[in-house]
Design a protein around this motif. Sequence first.
Motif, mmCIF file in Angstrom:
data_model
loop_
_atom_site.group_PDB
_atom_site.id
_atom_site.type_symbol
_atom_site.label_atom_id
_atom_site.label_comp_id
_atom_site.label_asym_id
_atom_site.label_seq_id
_atom_site.Cartn_x
_atom_site.Cartn_y
_atom_site.Cartn_z
ATOM 1 N N MET A 1 0.833 -1.208 0.000
ATOM 2 C CA MET A 1 0.000 0.000 0.000
ATOM 3 C C MET A 1 0.867 1.257 0.000
ATOM 4 O O MET A 1 0.672 2.157 -0.802
ATOM 5 C CB MET A 1 -0.915 -0.015 1.236
ATOM 6 C CG MET A 1 -1.982 1.084 1.204
ATOM 7 S SD MET A 1 -3.182 0.830 -0.156
ATOM 8 C CE MET A 1 -4.054 2.387 -0.099
ATOM 9 N N SER A 2 1.877 1.297 0.877
ATOM 10 C CA SER A 2 2.706 2.500 0.912
ATOM 11 C C SER A 2 3.514 2.643 -0.379
ATOM 12 O O SER A 2 3.745 3.728 -0.870
ATOM 13 C CB SER A 2 3.645 2.480 2.115
ATOM 14 O OG SER A 2 4.642 1.486 1.925
ATOM 15 N N GLU A 3 3.869 1.498 -0.939
ATOM 16 C CA GLU A 3 4.600 1.546 -2.207
ATOM 17 C C GLU A 3 3.742 2.190 -3.285
ATOM 18 O O GLU A 3 4.194 3.050 -4.033
ATOM 19 C CB GLU A 3 4.986 0.120 -2.603
ATOM 20 C CG GLU A 3 6.066 0.090 -3.674
ATOM 21 C CD GLU A 3 6.396 -1.351 -4.072
ATOM 22 O OE1 GLU A 3 7.378 -1.529 -4.787
ATOM 23 O OE2 GLU A 3 5.659 -2.282 -3.651
ATOM 24 N N THR A 4 2.466 1.749 -3.355
ATOM 25 C CA THR A 4 1.552 2.312 -4.338
ATOM 26 C C THR A 4 1.409 3.816 -4.130
ATOM 27 O O THR A 4 1.435 4.598 -5.076
ATOM 28 C CB THR A 4 0.167 1.634 -4.216
ATOM 29 O OG1 THR A 4 0.370 0.237 -4.263
ATOM 30 C CG2 THR A 4 -0.741 2.071 -5.340
ATOM 31 N N THR A 5 1.261 4.221 -2.887
ATOM 32 C CA THR A 5 1.109 5.635 -2.593
ATOM 33 C C THR A 5 2.333 6.413 -3.059
ATOM 34 O O THR A 5 2.210 7.451 -3.696
ATOM 35 C CB THR A 5 0.893 5.834 -1.082
ATOM 36 O OG1 THR A 5 -0.160 4.981 -0.683
ATOM 37 C CG2 THR A 5 0.529 7.268 -0.781
ATOM 38 N N THR A 6 3.491 5.865 -2.751
ATOM 39 C CA THR A 6 4.716 6.525 -3.205
ATOM 40 C C THR A 6 4.706 6.666 -4.716
ATOM 41 O O THR A 6 4.978 7.729 -5.268
ATOM 42 C CB THR A 6 5.951 5.711 -2.770
ATOM 43 O OG1 THR A 6 5.810 5.409 -1.396
ATOM 44 C CG2 THR A 6 7.224 6.486 -3.026
ATOM 45 N N THR A 7 4.363 5.570 -5.408
ATOM 46 C CA THR A 7 4.333 5.609 -6.858
ATOM 47 C C THR A 7 3.360 6.681 -7.345
ATOM 48 O O THR A 7 3.687 7.474 -8.225
ATOM 49 C CB THR A 7 3.901 4.230 -7.401
ATOM 50 O OG1 THR A 7 4.774 3.270 -6.843
ATOM 51 C CG2 THR A 7 3.988 4.192 -8.902
#
Lengths: 409, 409
Positions: B1-7
């Motif tokens: 989830m945090s990865e997606t947000t970063t992206t």
Amino acid sequence: MSETTTTAEDLRARALKLDAADPLADRRKLFALDDGVYLDGNSLGALPVHVPARVQDVLTRQWGELRIRSWGESGWWTAPERIGDRIAPLVGAAAGQIVVGDSTSVNVFKAVVAATRLAALAGGGRDEILVDATTFPTDGYIAASAARLTGHRIVPVDPADVPGALGDRTAAVLLNQVDFRTGRLHDLPGLTAAVHAAGAIAVWDLCHSAGALPVGLDEHGVDLAVGCTYKYLNGGPGSPAYLYVAERHQAVFDSPLPGWNSHADPFGMTPDYTPADGSVRGRVGTPDIVSMLTLEAALDVWDGVSVDAVRAKSLALTDFFLECVEAYVPAGRVTSVTPVAHAERGSQVALRCDEAEPVMSRLIERGVVGDLRRPDVLRFGFTPLYVGFADAERAARVLAEVLEETPAG
Amino acid sequence: MSETTTTAEDLRARALKLDAADPLADRRKLFALDDGVYLDGNSLGALPVHVPARVQDVLTRQWGELRIRSWGESGWWTAPERIGDRIAPLVGAAAGQIVVGDSTSVNVFKAVVAATRLAALAGGGRDEILVDATTFPTDGYIAASAARLTGHRIVPVDPADVPGALGDRTAAVLLNQVDFRTGRLHDLPGLTAAVHAAGAIAVWDLCHSAGALPVGLDEHGVDLAVGCTYKYLNGGPGSPAYLYVAERHQAVFDSPLPGWNSHADPFGMTPDYTPADGSVRGRVGTPDIVSMLTLEAALDVWDGVSVDAVRAKSLALTDFFLECVEAYVPAGRVTSVTPVAHAERGSQVALRCDEAEPVMSRLIERGVVGDLRRPDVLRFGFTPLYVGFADAERAARVLAEVLEETPAG
């Protein structure tokens, strides 16, 4: 001099009485007109005053806001057949037989090629297309192209001579209901019957008759017809033309322009062509929506109008104009080439005049707008929805004044 | 989830930077757009905001006041070639080779029949017309009609296989520069050269390329071309199409639709047809003025725009959109059918998706307007004049959200 004055007073008084009794007089206020006399509605009909606001809505809301959704929500996709059904009663056709779109020339091509195919279905060996020798030129050019592509021979023939020219070799006959130059009305019922008696297909061009007189397509069994919408129908400059395919021919109507809009399932986008049923089969490409909806709006001026009333006024107007010309114009300066007999007259008066070119220029300078067919024909179109009897009297009077100032050639 | 947000944060930040550096960003304010993302300009271009006022003038002053005089005074008569010359630089053509008018389908008919006649002039015995097997359907239907009327045989062929299919029997080849379904860009220079090496005539349909990328008609020696004006050229719904006839062919261009507007002396109204010189020879009937002048006004948005800049932005936009789709969309839900290689990509991205129909409905409900090519293709058109990088990011993000809510089939 006193005699002329008396005649002028009398004619003016009669014009006022005729205008006062005119059941179509209320239509004039629907059009954008100035204080001149516009007698060129047989070339370009006047603007109905409500049209610009309707077109604004097409542009700003339908295109600007709804964009692509308007193909469905604003009824864009079905406009060709919907507007065809609005024109249908004006030319004596039941609904479902007319589609709007393309130019008259393109529709002549569809109709003539399709007519030769209909003729071939009924039996072979027919290799001639009879074409009105006095036709508006594009019909002749396009018919020649259709003949070349389908292996037919063009036979130019005066409409009056069609019955004698018909025979076992006749596949199709292309005629104008009203001659663009002389305003002569041809005998659509009689000629259609003669064409059918010879086993051929009748194609009529209604450009100079639709909106000016009863056509009776269904009643007289016409096979195919085309017409423009920018003359008596007031659809706007170059507005889309239309194609009539009689219901009995629709299932076998075989268009030489089978574009995707005539497909039974256009959004299936299949590589194989399956024609739609009905008038839609006469469509070709994507409809030209801005022009088409301009025309649709313009047709509102016909609501509640009887074509018989239009015809009655048209004949009265052209009679009266000819009478005024006779009364005012110096003898020998103009000769009407428009027939006197009502059964042979459309809604224009064509006057042969040796000085046609300078005379028309001066008429236009004085606010009487007709047009010229070179070399020597002055054309005056009488559009019963917005031309009145006082206009006719004034046009004849100004014509006489102009002729007096223009030396005979 | 945090990865997606970063992206997502990264992609949004990049979109803002790309928009800020976009040399075409100032064009967007010329169009009527709302707060949604309009990715259907490859079907119907958005309204340029200045157009309605210009059309009002056409209606109220040119038609309403000047009426018939506007054929000369308002430049109506010469509109088809004048507007053709406005389109010419957008498709790499010198002036005098393009006329506007009729639908794309009608122009395909003119071009294909004329192409077979050009081929016949260069030597007989050629009886095949090669047609893109994946073509927009109307081109195939119309080419089949042209073949039937001229005694040719249609050979459907994938554009990539054209070189192998060419031979002594090939008269003409009809290809789309960009495939309407996949957005694949075909090799116009290479294929045109191959067609010429086989002694045949190359006809290109530019509907999905004109206004999106450099076409180079003159540079690559294309013989004939057609295109619509309502997609990337923003001419309005169903606005008139155009025909390009290379100057070297004009003197022998032999139209199957020789209407009076293509006559050397149209107002001579002679029964014999003598074609005009130049691009005018591609005209047919009376030009559809309201639509045509709507298009002419709309073309102002191209003033000062370089097609190379449009192409650079188009590729950057579609690259970025594909990157965002890759980042946001759950694996396996969509597959791009648009080529990755720039040399093979037009200005749309087509995504195959099993749930294409409900997905597109939901996208539109959320303000992301693309369209559907049944059964399973989502089309997203990127029109560089008014679509930005933030739009591309948002479209991909909303697509991912919609897919998450739409169960896989």
